[in-house]
Motif scaffolding. Structure first.
Motif, PDB file in Angstrom:
ATOM      1  N   ASP A 179      51.775 -31.264  -9.776  1.00 59.87           N
ATOM      2  CA  ASP A 179      50.833 -30.316  -9.341  1.00 59.87           C
ATOM      3  C   ASP A 179      49.757 -30.748  -8.311  1.00 59.87           C
ATOM      4  OD1 ASP A 179      50.166 -27.739  -9.720  1.00 59.87           O
ATOM      5  OD2 ASP A 179      48.184 -28.197 -10.914  1.00 59.87           O
ATOM      6  N   ASN A 180      50.228 -30.879  -7.101  1.00 62.76           N
ATOM      7  CA  ASN A 180      49.579 -31.722  -6.090  1.00 62.76           C
ATOM      8  C   ASN A 180      49.917 -31.104  -4.820  1.00 62.76           C
ATOM      9  OD1 ASN A 180      51.790 -33.655  -5.710  1.00 62.76           O
ATOM     10  ND2 ASN A 180      50.832 -34.953  -6.754  1.00 62.76           N
ATOM     11  N   GLU A 181      49.454 -31.958  -3.699  1.00 63.72           N
ATOM     12  CA  GLU A 181      49.756 -31.351  -2.236  1.00 63.72           C
ATOM     13  C   GLU A 181      51.067 -31.960  -1.893  1.00 63.72           C
ATOM     14  OE1 GLU A 181      48.465 -29.422  -0.363  1.00 63.72           O
ATOM     15  OE2 GLU A 181      46.655 -28.676  -1.242  1.00 63.72           O
ATOM     16  N   SER A 182      51.714 -32.762  -2.582  1.00 65.86           N
ATOM     17  CA  SER A 182      52.882 -33.462  -2.015  1.00 65.86           C
ATOM     18  C   SER A 182      54.109 -32.605  -1.762  1.00 65.86           C
ATOM     19  CB  SER A 182      53.548 -34.401  -3.175  1.00 65.86           C
ATOM     20  OG  SER A 182      53.890 -33.802  -4.349  1.00 65.86           O
ATOM     21  N   PRO A 183      54.862 -32.866  -0.882  1.00 64.22           N
ATOM     22  CA  PRO A 183      56.116 -31.726  -0.324  1.00 64.22           C
ATOM     23  C   PRO A 183      56.808 -31.790  -1.474  1.00 64.22           C
ATOM     24  CG  PRO A 183      55.656 -33.235   1.185  1.00 64.22           C
ATOM     25  CD  PRO A 183      54.849 -33.661   0.203  1.00 64.22           C
ATOM     26  N   VAL A 184      57.780 -30.743  -1.864  1.00 65.49           N
ATOM     27  CA  VAL A 184      58.705 -30.504  -2.938  1.00 65.49           C
ATOM     28  C   VAL A 184      59.829 -31.395  -2.607  1.00 65.49           C
ATOM     29  CG1 VAL A 184      60.230 -29.015  -3.840  1.00 65.49           C
ATOM     30  CG2 VAL A 184      57.762 -28.249  -3.439  1.00 65.49           C
ATOM     31  N   ASN A 185      60.287 -32.242  -3.672  1.00 65.14           N
ATOM     32  CA  ASN A 185      61.381 -33.262  -3.491  1.00 65.14           C
ATOM     33  C   ASN A 185      62.789 -32.368  -3.344  1.00 65.14           C
ATOM     34  OD1 ASN A 185      63.609 -35.083  -3.770  1.00 65.14           O
ATOM     35  ND2 ASN A 185      62.252 -36.379  -4.914  1.00 65.14           N
ATOM     36  N   PHE A 186      63.323 -31.967  -2.423  1.00 67.60           N
ATOM     37  CA  PHE A 186      64.580 -31.073  -2.495  1.00 67.60           C
ATOM     38  C   PHE A 186      65.745 -31.794  -2.724  1.00 67.60           C
ATOM     39  CE2 PHE A 186      62.131 -27.820  -0.683  1.00 67.60           C
ATOM     40  CZ  PHE A 186      63.076 -26.499  -0.589  1.00 67.60           C
ATOM     41  N   GLU A 187      65.799 -33.294  -2.937  1.00 73.47           N
ATOM     42  CA  GLU A 187      66.737 -34.006  -3.605  1.00 73.47           C
ATOM     43  C   GLU A 187      66.815 -33.736  -5.250  1.00 73.47           C
ATOM     44  OE1 GLU A 187      69.116 -35.842  -2.587  1.00 73.47           O
ATOM     45  OE2 GLU A 187      68.284 -36.585  -0.172  1.00 73.47           O
ATOM     46  N   GLN A 188      65.428 -33.396  -5.652  1.00 76.13           N
ATOM     47  CA  GLN A 188      65.576 -33.141  -7.103  1.00 76.13           C
ATOM     48  C   GLN A 188      65.900 -31.635  -6.980  1.00 76.13           C
ATOM     49  OE1 GLN A 188      61.250 -33.257  -8.318  1.00 76.13           O
ATOM     50  NE2 GLN A 188      61.936 -33.740 -10.510  1.00 76.13           N
ATOM     51  N   ILE A 189      65.554 -30.776  -6.201  1.00 76.89           N
ATOM     52  CA  ILE A 189      65.820 -29.425  -6.490  1.00 76.89           C
ATOM     53  C   ILE A 189      67.228 -29.328  -6.369  1.00 76.89           C
ATOM     54  CG2 ILE A 189      65.500 -27.129  -5.054  1.00 76.89           C
ATOM     55  CD1 ILE A 189      62.731 -27.855  -6.477  1.00 76.89           C
TER      56      ILE A 189
ATOM     57  N   SER B  25      54.498 -20.132  -9.351  1.00 74.98           N
ATOM     58  CA  SER B  25      53.063 -20.941  -8.436  1.00 74.98           C
ATOM     59  C   SER B  25      53.273 -22.287  -8.729  1.00 74.98           C
ATOM     60  CB  SER B  25      51.977 -20.217  -9.261  1.00 74.98           C
ATOM     61  OG  SER B  25      52.069 -18.909  -9.101  1.00 74.98           O
ATOM     62  N   ILE B  26      53.082 -23.212  -7.485  1.00 72.56           N
ATOM     63  CA  ILE B  26      53.254 -24.404  -7.558  1.00 72.56           C
ATOM     64  C   ILE B  26      51.709 -25.313  -6.799  1.00 72.56           C
ATOM     65  CG2 ILE B  26      55.551 -24.753  -7.669  1.00 72.56           C
ATOM     66  CD1 ILE B  26      55.673 -25.371  -4.680  1.00 72.56           C
ATOM     67  N   ALA B  27      50.743 -24.511  -6.977  1.00 77.53           N
ATOM     68  CA  ALA B  27      49.593 -25.039  -6.304  1.00 77.53           C
ATOM     69  C   ALA B  27      48.178 -24.494  -7.191  1.00 77.53           C
ATOM     70  CB  ALA B  27      49.499 -24.791  -4.768  1.00 77.53           C
ATOM     71  N   TRP B  28      48.411 -24.391  -8.411  1.00 77.22           N
ATOM     72  CA  TRP B  28      47.349 -23.775  -9.183  1.00 77.22           C
ATOM     73  C   TRP B  28      46.128 -24.741  -9.150  1.00 77.22           C
ATOM     74  CZ3 TRP B  28      47.226 -20.529 -14.107  1.00 77.22           C
ATOM     75  CH2 TRP B  28      48.217 -19.439 -13.788  1.00 77.22           C
ATOM     76  N   TYR B  29      46.376 -26.093  -8.688  1.00 80.97           N
ATOM     77  CA  TYR B  29      45.282 -26.964  -8.689  1.00 80.97           C
ATOM     78  C   TYR B  29      44.232 -26.554  -7.497  1.00 80.97           C
ATOM     79  CZ  TYR B  29      48.277 -28.328  -4.763  1.00 80.97           C
ATOM     80  OH  TYR B  29      49.049 -28.350  -3.553  1.00 80.97           O
ATOM     81  N   ARG B  30      44.767 -25.553  -6.428  1.00 83.84           N
ATOM     82  CA  ARG B  30      43.805 -25.057  -5.582  1.00 83.84           C
ATOM     83  C   ARG B  30      42.747 -24.141  -5.924  1.00 83.84           C
ATOM     84  NH1 ARG B  30      48.574 -24.192  -0.811  1.00 83.84           N
ATOM     85  NH2 ARG B  30      49.136 -26.440  -0.394  1.00 83.84           N
ATOM     86  N   SER B  31      43.136 -23.676  -7.163  1.00 87.35           N
ATOM     87  CA  SER B  31      42.037 -22.889  -7.938  1.00 87.35           C
ATOM     88  C   SER B  31      41.521 -23.465  -9.048  1.00 87.35           C
ATOM     89  CB  SER B  31      42.835 -21.561  -8.311  1.00 87.35           C
ATOM     90  OG  SER B  31      43.519 -20.979  -7.512  1.00 87.35           O
ATOM     91  N   LYS B  32      41.353 -25.034  -8.890  1.00 91.27           N
ATOM     92  CA  LYS B  32      41.050 -25.695  -9.931  1.00 91.27           C
ATOM     93  C   LYS B  32      41.320 -25.419 -11.490  1.00 91.27           C
ATOM     94  CE  LYS B  32      36.739 -26.858  -7.245  1.00 91.27           C
ATOM     95  NZ  LYS B  32      37.305 -26.566  -6.012  1.00 91.27           N
TER      96      LYS B  32
ATOM     97  N   TRP C  81      47.162 -20.333  -3.578  1.00 88.04           N
ATOM     98  CA  TRP C  81      47.536 -20.872  -4.732  1.00 88.04           C
ATOM     99  C   TRP C  81      49.106 -21.048  -5.392  1.00 88.04           C
ATOM    100  CZ3 TRP C  81      44.882 -16.501  -4.542  1.00 88.04           C
ATOM    101  CH2 TRP C  81      45.295 -14.981  -5.246  1.00 88.04           C
ATOM    102  N   HIS C  82      49.780 -20.067  -4.581  1.00 88.28           N
ATOM    103  CA  HIS C  82      51.298 -20.313  -4.980  1.00 88.28           C
ATOM    104  C   HIS C  82      51.833 -21.165  -4.409  1.00 88.28           C
ATOM    105  CE1 HIS C  82      51.173 -16.537  -7.195  1.00 88.28           C
ATOM    106  NE2 HIS C  82      50.953 -15.898  -5.875  1.00 88.28           N
ATOM    107  N   GLY C  83      51.169 -22.018  -3.360  1.00 83.81           N
ATOM    108  CA  GLY C  83      51.930 -23.342  -2.622  1.00 83.81           C
ATOM    109  C   GLY C  83      53.258 -23.181  -2.228  1.00 83.81           C
ATOM    110  N   PHE C  84      53.344 -22.237  -1.301  1.00 84.68           N
ATOM    111  CA  PHE C  84      54.967 -22.286  -0.881  1.00 84.68           C
ATOM    112  C   PHE C  84      54.962 -22.973   0.486  1.00 84.68           C
ATOM    113  CE2 PHE C  84      55.356 -17.853  -3.066  1.00 84.68           C
ATOM    114  CZ  PHE C  84      55.646 -18.489  -4.087  1.00 84.68           C
ATOM    115  N   ASP C  85      53.802 -23.540   0.769  1.00 89.29           N
ATOM    116  CA  ASP C  85      53.948 -24.423   2.135  1.00 89.29           C
ATOM    117  C   ASP C  85      54.339 -25.970   1.582  1.00 89.29           C
ATOM    118  OD1 ASP C  85      51.324 -24.246   0.503  1.00 89.29           O
ATOM    119  OD2 ASP C  85      50.736 -26.094   1.798  1.00 89.29           O
ATOM    120  N   ARG C  86      54.420 -26.099   0.299  1.00 98.79           N
ATOM    121  CA  ARG C  86      55.016 -27.303  -0.238  1.00 98.79           C
ATOM    122  C   ARG C  86      56.301 -27.241  -0.248  1.00 98.79           C
ATOM    123  NH1 ARG C  86      53.372 -28.936  -6.264  1.00 98.79           N
ATOM    124  NH2 ARG C  86      54.068 -30.680  -5.435  1.00 98.79           N
TER     125      ARG C  86
END
Length: 376
Positions: free
Chosen positions: A326-336, A279-286, A207-212
């Motif tokens: 808050d979804n499965e999309s990869p993090v946009n590193f241009e924005q980061i 945490s950037i994938a709380w949607y995985r825990s609904k 649920w922390h979503g670091f794969d994103r």
């Protein structure tokens, strides 16, 4: 002065990421004028602790083993709580951990026999088990849920962290947000180099979503030099999967993995990082909204951060936070990279963030909600 017993799995001899939360809540009780006691254990004993006084309650064995940490520690905790209730009269019992067996339920029963007002915390609501892959672990958690439901008849009030909840299992519930005792966290003093360092500190769980982050940095085509540091111990098997993902995508030299870091070592990692990631994938825990504890810790430290789930304390216009989808999309590193560059320009940011945490994220402001209505 009202006397409260705080019941949680609190190891004195092992560093855990939740220790600061426990100490923050205890200080919050004290700030509200309560006489706060808590249970904690070391390698030999479970104690009842009051300020600097430690009363031995129970001899324990194997406290550094995984078996103890994940099972026996709970049994000793509930038996110690029952003994503490024999030693002293308490007005309140605040329970942070659900029972994993019937001894826990007997603690609740004893509290009610002694006419103690029982508050049970739901630290994540709703708490979906769908994302857990390990079948045996998932079964254990369903048993925990079932036993937790049986404690409702002995509970007076639920303190709910998560989505709005007015009633739980037929008992009144009040939403509180995670909070911090700002004084427990060192203020960040930036020591930045010629690359952008993105830091994420948490247990390595889905649920922390670091794969994103890993998929995002793999897709990045810009010219900024970037390093992603993932810091934390294995949670649900995600850490190993994320290491394999980084290797598969060819970014194992950019994404660095570290086990848990604490104290000065963690402080220095904060100082050397441009931004942090919550945490950037709380949607995985609904979960559709919440108050992630990590948001508050980063705010108290004064490190700008990225988050995804709506947080009722963070509003549009704050320049030291960046909310992403808050979804499965990869993090946009241009924005980061743009966010990190903007934050570098403002030397006042760490102090401003700490002031924000003090004003809007204190435990006093959250816990008073419970005791405004629960006056035994």
């Amino acid at each position: 002065m009202k006397r409260i017993l705080y019941v949680c799995k609190f190891p004195l001899h092992i560093n855990t990421s939740l220790k600061k939360k426990y100490m923050g809540q205890l200080q919050g009780f004290r700030n509200l004028g309560m006489d706060a006691y808590y249970l904690a254990y070391d390698e030999k004993y479970y104690y009842l602790i009051h300020n600097e006084e430690k009363i031995k309650l129970r001899r324990i064995y194997g406290s550094r083993t995984k078996l103890y940490l994940h099972s026996m520690a709970f049994i000793d905790m509930y038996l110690s709580a029952k003994k503490a209730m024999d030693i002293l009269d308490f007005d309140y019992l605040y329970v942070r951990n659900d029972p994993i067996e019937y001894i826990g339920i007997s603690m609740y029963r004893k509290a009610k026999r002694k006419e103690i007002y029982v508050i049970s915390e739901l630290p994540t609501y709703p708490n979906s088990r769908d994302n857990i892959k390990n079948g045996a672990y998932k079964l254990i958690l369903h048993i925990v849920d079932a036993l937790g439901d049986k404690t409702a008849k002995y509970t007076d009030l639920y303190a709910v962290i998560g989505e709005e909840c007015r009633e739980y299992l037929g008992k009144p519930a009040i939403n509180i947000s995670n909070a911090v005792d700002v004084k427990q966290f060192a203020l960040r003093t930036p020591k930045l180099g010629d690359r952008i360092v993105v830091l994420a500190v948490a247990s390595m769980s889905a649920w922390h979503g670091f794969d994103r982050l890993i998929r995002g940095i793999a897709a990045y085509t810009g010219t900024d030099r970037i390093c992603v540091k993932l810091v934390g111990n294995e949670g649900d098997g995600s850490c190993q999967r994320w290491k394999e993902l980084a290797k598969q995508l060819g970014v194992e030299d950019i994404v660095e993995f570290y086990d848990g870091r604490y104290g000065e070592e963690l402080n220095e990692m904060m100082n050397q990082s441009d931004i942090a990631v919550s945490s950037i994938a709380w949607y995985r825990s609904k979960i559709q909204s919440g108050s992630p504890l990590k948001n508050r810790e980063y705010m108290a430290r004064g490190i700008p951060f990225v988050y995804s789930v709506p947080d009722d304390t963070l509003h549009a216009g704050l320049d030291f936070v960046l909310r992403i989808e808050d979804n499965e999309s990869p993090v946009n590193f241009e924005q980061i990279c743009k966010f990190a560059a903007d934050c570098r320009k403002d030397q006042s940011m760490p102090v401003r963030m700490r002031q924000f945490a003090q004003a809007h994220m204190s435990w006093d402001a959250q816990l008073i909600k419970l005791f405004d209505i629960s006056k035994p």
